[in-house]
Design a protein around this motif. Sequence first.
Motif, mmCIF file in Angstrom:
data_model
loop_
_atom_site.group_PDB
_atom_site.id
_atom_site.type_symbol
_atom_site.label_atom_id
_atom_site.label_comp_id
_atom_site.label_asym_id
_atom_site.label_seq_id
_atom_site.Cartn_x
_atom_site.Cartn_y
_atom_site.Cartn_z
ATOM 1 N N ASP A 1 0.838 -1.200 0.000
ATOM 2 C CA ASP A 1 0.000 0.000 0.000
ATOM 3 C C ASP A 1 0.876 1.256 0.000
ATOM 4 O OD1 ASP A 1 -3.116 0.510 0.596
ATOM 5 O OD2 ASP A 1 -1.947 2.110 1.529
ATOM 6 N N PRO A 2 0.451 2.312 -0.717
ATOM 7 C CA PRO A 2 1.262 3.535 -0.724
ATOM 8 C C PRO A 2 1.125 4.385 0.536
ATOM 9 C CG PRO A 2 -0.666 3.815 -2.116
ATOM 10 C CD PRO A 2 -0.676 2.385 -1.651
ATOM 11 N N ASN A 3 0.326 3.944 1.487
ATOM 12 C CA ASN A 3 0.088 4.742 2.697
ATOM 13 C C ASN A 3 0.715 4.083 3.923
ATOM 14 O OD1 ASN A 3 -1.979 6.794 1.669
ATOM 15 N ND2 ASN A 3 -2.824 4.831 0.969
ATOM 16 N N PRO A 4 0.925 4.873 4.979
ATOM 17 C CA PRO A 4 1.386 4.256 6.233
ATOM 18 C C PRO A 4 0.277 3.399 6.840
ATOM 19 C CG PRO A 4 1.002 6.622 6.546
ATOM 20 C CD PRO A 4 0.793 6.340 5.090
ATOM 21 N N VAL A 5 0.634 2.186 7.223
ATOM 22 C CA VAL A 5 -0.348 1.268 7.797
ATOM 23 C C VAL A 5 0.151 0.797 9.166
ATOM 24 C CG1 VAL A 5 -1.594 -0.914 7.510
ATOM 25 C CG2 VAL A 5 -0.975 0.433 5.486
ATOM 26 N N VAL A 6 -0.702 0.937 10.176
ATOM 27 C CA VAL A 6 -0.401 0.315 11.462
ATOM 28 C C VAL A 6 -1.083 -1.050 11.457
ATOM 29 C CG1 VAL A 6 -0.602 0.434 13.968
ATOM 30 C CG2 VAL A 6 -0.192 2.520 12.645
ATOM 31 N N PHE A 7 -0.261 -2.082 11.605
ATOM 32 C CA PHE A 7 -0.723 -3.451 11.473
ATOM 33 C C PHE A 7 -0.712 -4.062 12.868
ATOM 34 C CE2 PHE A 7 -0.141 -7.956 10.518
ATOM 35 C CZ PHE A 7 -1.005 -8.144 9.448
ATOM 36 N N ILE A 8 -1.907 -4.263 13.423
ATOM 37 C CA ILE A 8 -2.007 -4.697 14.815
ATOM 38 C C ILE A 8 -2.115 -6.209 14.897
ATOM 39 C CG2 ILE A 8 -3.317 -4.510 16.960
ATOM 40 C CD1 ILE A 8 -4.315 -1.770 15.859
ATOM 41 N N GLU A 9 -1.079 -6.809 15.450
ATOM 42 C CA GLU A 9 -1.109 -8.245 15.720
ATOM 43 C C GLU A 9 -1.602 -8.428 17.147
ATOM 44 O OE1 GLU A 9 2.919 -9.346 14.611
ATOM 45 O OE2 GLU A 9 2.665 -8.363 12.689
ATOM 46 N N ASN A 10 -1.622 -9.650 17.629
ATOM 47 C CA ASN A 10 -2.137 -9.853 18.978
ATOM 48 C C ASN A 10 -1.441 -11.056 19.603
ATOM 49 O OD1 ASN A 10 -3.919 -10.585 21.251
ATOM 50 N ND2 ASN A 10 -5.245 -8.986 20.405
ATOM 51 N N LYS A 11 -0.906 -10.837 20.773
ATOM 52 C CA LYS A 11 -0.131 -11.895 21.435
ATOM 53 C C LYS A 11 -0.972 -13.150 21.671
ATOM 54 C CE LYS A 11 1.183 -8.928 24.813
ATOM 55 N NZ LYS A 11 0.819 -7.587 24.309
ATOM 56 N N ARG A 12 -2.265 -12.951 21.906
ATOM 57 C CA ARG A 12 -3.145 -14.110 22.132
ATOM 58 C C ARG A 12 -3.427 -14.864 20.834
ATOM 59 N NH1 ARG A 12 -8.520 -12.959 25.529
ATOM 60 N NH2 ARG A 12 -7.836 -10.807 25.580
ATOM 61 N N LEU A 13 -3.301 -14.151 19.698
ATOM 62 C CA LEU A 13 -3.580 -14.802 18.416
ATOM 63 C C LEU A 13 -2.365 -15.537 17.857
ATOM 64 C CD1 LEU A 13 -5.666 -12.002 16.632
ATOM 65 C CD2 LEU A 13 -6.531 -14.110 17.677
ATOM 66 N N TYR A 14 -1.155 -15.111 18.259
ATOM 67 C CA TYR A 14 0.066 -15.701 17.673
ATOM 68 C C TYR A 14 0.038 -17.237 17.624
ATOM 69 C CZ TYR A 14 2.786 -11.319 17.297
ATOM 70 O OH TYR A 14 3.254 -10.087 16.946
ATOM 71 N N PRO A 15 -0.388 -17.940 18.697
ATOM 72 C CA PRO A 15 -0.337 -19.418 18.634
ATOM 73 C C PRO A 15 -1.553 -20.073 17.972
ATOM 74 C CG PRO A 15 -0.824 -18.690 20.878
ATOM 75 C CD PRO A 15 -0.749 -17.457 20.030
ATOM 76 N N ARG A 16 -2.485 -19.273 17.465
ATOM 77 C CA ARG A 16 -3.679 -19.890 16.837
ATOM 78 C C ARG A 16 -3.345 -20.365 15.429
ATOM 79 N NH1 ARG A 16 -8.490 -18.910 19.705
ATOM 80 N NH2 ARG A 16 -9.675 -19.609 17.880
ATOM 81 N N ARG A 17 -3.933 -21.483 15.043
ATOM 82 C CA ARG A 17 -3.664 -22.045 13.715
ATOM 83 C C ARG A 17 -4.843 -21.848 12.776
ATOM 84 N NH1 ARG A 17 0.612 -25.610 12.950
ATOM 85 N NH2 ARG A 17 -0.424 -26.730 11.263
ATOM 86 N N GLY A 18 -4.535 -21.819 11.493
ATOM 87 C CA GLY A 18 -5.596 -21.729 10.495
ATOM 88 C C GLY A 18 -5.007 -21.858 9.111
ATOM 89 N N PRO A 19 -5.884 -22.009 8.087
ATOM 90 C CA PRO A 19 -5.391 -22.125 6.718
ATOM 91 C C PRO A 19 -4.888 -20.780 6.217
ATOM 92 C CG PRO A 19 -7.792 -22.047 6.751
ATOM 93 C CD PRO A 19 -7.345 -22.060 8.181
ATOM 94 N N VAL A 20 -3.895 -20.815 5.354
ATOM 95 C CA VAL A 20 -3.410 -19.586 4.701
ATOM 96 C C VAL A 20 -3.212 -19.873 3.213
ATOM 97 C CG1 VAL A 20 -2.257 -18.600 6.727
ATOM 98 C CG2 VAL A 20 -0.991 -20.099 5.192
ATOM 99 N N SER A 21 -3.172 -18.775 2.434
ATOM 100 C CA SER A 21 -2.988 -18.906 0.985
ATOM 101 C C SER A 21 -1.522 -18.759 0.617
ATOM 102 C CB SER A 21 -3.807 -17.849 0.256
ATOM 103 O OG SER A 21 -5.168 -18.166 0.363
ATOM 104 N N GLY A 22 -1.247 -18.979 -0.645
ATOM 105 C CA GLY A 22 0.112 -18.885 -1.163
ATOM 106 C C GLY A 22 0.552 -17.451 -1.396
#
Lengths: 320, 333
Positions: free
Chosen positions: B171-192
């Motif tokens: 993106d050409p704009n500044p983005v604050v991307f908020i992750e979450n310590k509680r979410l880090y160990p959660r699993r799920g499908p991801v794309s390529g």
Amino acid sequence: MEPKPIDLLLDCFRKMLLIRRFEETLSDLFERGALGGTSHFCIGQEACAVGVISAAADTDYIVSNHRGHGHLLARGLDPVRVFGELMGRTIGYCGGRGGSQHMCAMDHSFLGTNGITGGGIPVATGAAFALKYRKESRLVLAFFGDGAANQGTFHESLNIASLWKLPVLYVCENNRYGMSVPVSASTSCLPIAKRAAAYSMRGVTADGMDLLAVRRVAAECIAHVRSGAGPVLLELETYRFCGHSKNDPRVYRSREEEARWAERDCIVLLGKRLREEFGISPDRLESIRTEVDAEVEQAVAEAQAAPSGDDRCALGGVYA
Amino acid sequence: MPELPDPTHETYYSAAVNEALDEELARDPAVVLLGEDIGVYGGAFGVTRGLFQKYGPERLWETPISENSVVGMAVGAATLGLRPVVEIMFMDFIALTLDQILNSAGKLHYMYNGQVTVPMVLRTPGGAKGGYGPSHSQMLTNLLVGIPGIKVVAPATPAAAKALLKSAIRDPNPVVFIENKRLYPRRGPVSGPDFVQPLECAEIAAPGSDLTLIAYSAMVPLALEVKKGFAAEGGADIEVVDLVSLQPLDTDTVFESVRRTGRVLIVEEACRTGGVGAEVAARIAAECLDVLEAPVLRVAAADTPIPSSMDLEKIVLPGIPDIVRGVHELMAW
């Protein structure tokens, strides 16, 4: 072909006069109530802007501070468009969005003035990081004042720039006052250039009222930075002849002190040397002054006649 | 959950972020990573693990502990065409960087009238994980959504984390991307590597017809659990809307859902006062009053710092019982 040294010096003289006349005219406009907001004048400090910027390449980036009109004009920006920006006209460099403290001209490699004291220092450092990353030979000139040297960003950025050998020349224009507070009351370590030692960086102090000295020292610093040897902190001892901004009654210093500094007016000093050491006639210097006066008068008229921005200019373009 | 196009594998949220960084570093030489301990250590939460070994010090720049200047440097580098991604170790530390986020990142493009763009990303894990205490636990979205010129996203799943981080970097704009310590160990499908997701879109995380439960970040899994609980008991049919983007807000998706259900509960991990939930509630009140069958309610963290004791932390933070109570209250209206 390289211009002759005397032509370069005459151009410096002309630019210093342009800055002085620009600022005096701006002050008059404020007094007449023709402009909103505020401005920070650099009257008295012209040799700093012109000396350093004339010693750099036109493609070297500049990041400046709240007192930036001198840097803009020294880089060769069009006075019509600088006035236009201050007046909020569409012809202004930023269409009236930026004004005095937030003016940018990327076509002049001018990465912007910045209204937060010390706020431009990391931006300049990051620009230098990008230049180094891309292995470009350009560098960044970061202008700020003695007040900014007490911000955390100054210390953080100088530390990183030194560690990473970034191509940036930090130019501290020490005009002896952070608004009203004398530098002796705000700064535990003087001269400010001494602080460079804390970051294993070269630190140099020079007479900011002597254009030739500024040019000479700046050229040495720039050569050092461009060689890849890392950043330099250049402190220029100077004095703002006016208040911090418009409407400053200057109660914090004496008229006698001001008179002493006025004796070292950088424009008077350079004019004297041009006459005495370079044999330039008083008439020639006077004709430059007359030309500059007319240019500034014309610039104000042109800017005033230009239109202001509309809704789209005010509300659009928040995101790219 | 909405169907993920072409899911290639399953992984952890933290690893999904790592994959996005890895793929964008490989794709675009203008991408550089800046942050504390992101090198051999692999980041405080292991998110950049392996990248230093793969890309070296030319692409991953370990910085001193100088958050404000590092973010300011990212801004400066971005104006000259780099795409810096800065890691701020804990979201609480963005307080140290707010000058550069507010006065540089968010303003430069506008105030310099489009002459520069600031394509940078600030990644930071927000939220409480149990016992980290007052300076390492807050979800500070309230501070960010009032800053014009920045985008703020808070993905809730590994798939969204990966696809959105790739979009944020491009993106050409500044983005604050908020992750979450509680979410880090959660699993799920991801794309390529080719799949990206638009930054500004909310998502219907699970459809329903009786009540719209709006959440973001680590509150989304809680909301989905609450939905499951009510479904198992034959109770209210809850639609879970994952806001994903907090600035700008995708109000179209929100309003559409509210028009279907007529009841709204907003749940967030940030303090109740003056935040995303308040903004969403105000917009719903202005646009959807004709269909509302009950007041818009919020479940949020108390207006307190986050205490260290895990027992105390639970009292301050919104939990499943709070959400369940909110649903009952709305359904009884």
